[in-house]
Design a protein around this motif. Structure first.
Motif, short mmCIF file in Angstrom:
data_model
loop_
_atom_site.label_atom_id
_atom_site.label_comp_id
_atom_site.label_asym_id
_atom_site.label_seq_id
_atom_site.Cartn_x
_atom_site.Cartn_y
_atom_site.Cartn_z
N THR A 8 0.96 -1.43 -0.03
CA THR A 8 0.07 0.15 -0.09
C THR A 8 0.97 1.22 0.11
O THR A 8 1.54 1.29 1.11
N ARG A 36 9.11 7.51 15.60
CA ARG A 36 7.98 6.84 14.99
C ARG A 36 7.46 7.65 13.63
O ARG A 36 6.86 7.36 12.82
N ASP A 79 12.65 -2.69 10.09
CA ASP A 79 12.53 -1.38 9.23
C ASP A 79 12.94 -2.03 7.91
O ASP A 79 13.89 -2.62 7.50
N THR A 80 12.00 -1.88 6.97
CA THR A 80 12.19 -1.86 5.35
C THR A 80 12.00 -0.39 4.53
O THR A 80 11.14 0.47 5.42
N TYR A 82 9.92 -0.10 2.48
CA TYR A 82 8.43 -0.07 2.30
C TYR A 82 7.74 0.45 3.58
O TYR A 82 6.84 1.21 3.45
N ASN A 83 8.15 -0.35 4.63
CA ASN A 83 7.15 0.35 6.19
C ASN A 83 7.55 1.68 6.42
O ASN A 83 6.56 2.30 7.01
N ILE A 84 8.74 2.13 6.21
CA ILE A 84 9.04 3.42 6.55
C ILE A 84 8.19 4.41 5.62
O ILE A 84 7.89 5.47 5.84
N ARG A 86 5.30 3.82 4.20
CA ARG A 86 4.05 3.77 4.55
C ARG A 86 3.55 4.52 5.66
O ARG A 86 2.92 5.26 5.88
N ARG A 87 4.57 4.43 6.89
CA ARG A 87 4.33 5.12 7.94
C ARG A 87 4.49 6.78 7.45
O ARG A 87 3.81 7.43 8.37
N SER A 252 10.12 -8.50 0.92
CA SER A 252 10.61 -7.45 1.78
C SER A 252 9.24 -6.39 2.10
O SER A 252 9.66 -5.44 3.09
N LEU A 253 8.48 -6.56 1.44
CA LEU A 253 7.39 -5.39 1.54
C LEU A 253 6.34 -5.45 2.45
O LEU A 253 5.23 -4.93 2.29
N ASP A 254 6.50 -6.42 3.17
CA ASP A 254 5.17 -6.74 4.15
C ASP A 254 6.04 -7.07 5.64
O ASP A 254 7.01 -7.87 5.46
#
Length: 254
Positions: A8, A36, A79-80, A82-84, A86-87, A252-254
């Motif tokens: 996403t 965060r 952390d990846t 992707y999740n950075i 997204r946040r 790595s995207l999830d």
């Protein structure tokens, strides 16, 4: 690693006149909140003068520092990119652009500091305070098979073993940019889908391609069938994901 990837990618535009607030949770500290939310302790205190006079308490509402100046993110375990992204309501591409030399093929290091893209409001948002989001979702992997070869140097994709003829589904909507037998690289029958935002997915070693170049496909559409064509030792899908030509580990995207 889970065999399901949810991708996403959100673009979040917030008017400078619109304050963004957060609620302090039990166990939060200024340092944790700063990390965060991609800011600094000093910036949080500056945006919330009351913090200089009292203690941080669960349930307090804090105003996040206004967007518009460069901020940093300190990489934590797990952390990846992707999740950075997204946040922080940005994209992997924007993170790479803000950090010259950042290699999306390599894992991030704990403690590594990344410059976050400046989030500025477009003209339309400046005139009318609003939050506008656009999201793209990638569902299950193209084949629910057994992972036989992981993403690694020299193999910048993942191999998923499945019986010959198993349907291969498009991971995302896009336009087919290649549908051919690739003898030069050893990939055999191959389909490449261009998703229009810098991302492409490649599906190789197919027994048959079911779409032609130029076709528009929806996420989940069957575009090929598992095979063992080209340089292959058994029926499987070689699935690859790239962003602006840079290989990324799909898992790595999830």
């Amino acid at each position: 690693m889970r065999p399901t990837v949810f991708l996403t990618l959100a673009l979040l535009w917030i008017s400078p006149a619109t304050a963004v607030t957060i609620t302090v949770q039990r166990g939060d500290t200024l340092t944790r909140l700063a990390v965060r939310h991609g800011t600094t302790v000093s910036a949080l205190i500056q945006a919330n003068p009351q913090l200089e006079r009292g203690t941080l308490l669960a349930g307090m509402s804090l105003t996040l520092p206004q967007a518009g100046s460069a901020q940093t993110w300190t990489v934590e375990p797990g952390d990846t990119l992707y999740n950075i992204a997204r946040r922080q309501s940005t994209t992997i591409g924007a993170l790479i652009a803000a950090n010259p030399g950042l290699d999306a093929r390599r894992a991030l290091k704990v403690g590594q500091r990344l410059i976050l893209p400046v989030r500025s409001a477009p003209a339309s948002a400046r005139s009318t305070p609003a939050v506008r989001t656009a999201s793209i979702r990638v569902g299950a992997l193209p084949v629910q098979g057994r992972l036989t070869t992981p993403f690694r140097t020299g193999h910048e994709g993942i191999d998923l073993a499945a019986p010959t003829g198993t349907p291969i589904r498009a991971a995302r909507a896009g336009v087919v940019s290649e549908s051919r037998f690739d003898a030069r690289t050893g990939w055999g029958w191959t389909v490449v889908v261009d998703h229009g935002d810098g991302f492409k997915t490649r599906y190789s070693h197919n027994s048959a391609n079911l779409v032609l170049k130029g076709a528009r496909v929806d996420a989940g559409r069957v575009i090929a069938r598992v095979g063992s064509t080209g340089n292959s030792t058994g029926p499987h899908l070689d699935f690859r994901l790239t962003f602006q030509g840079t290989a990324i580990n799909p898992l790595s995207l999830d």
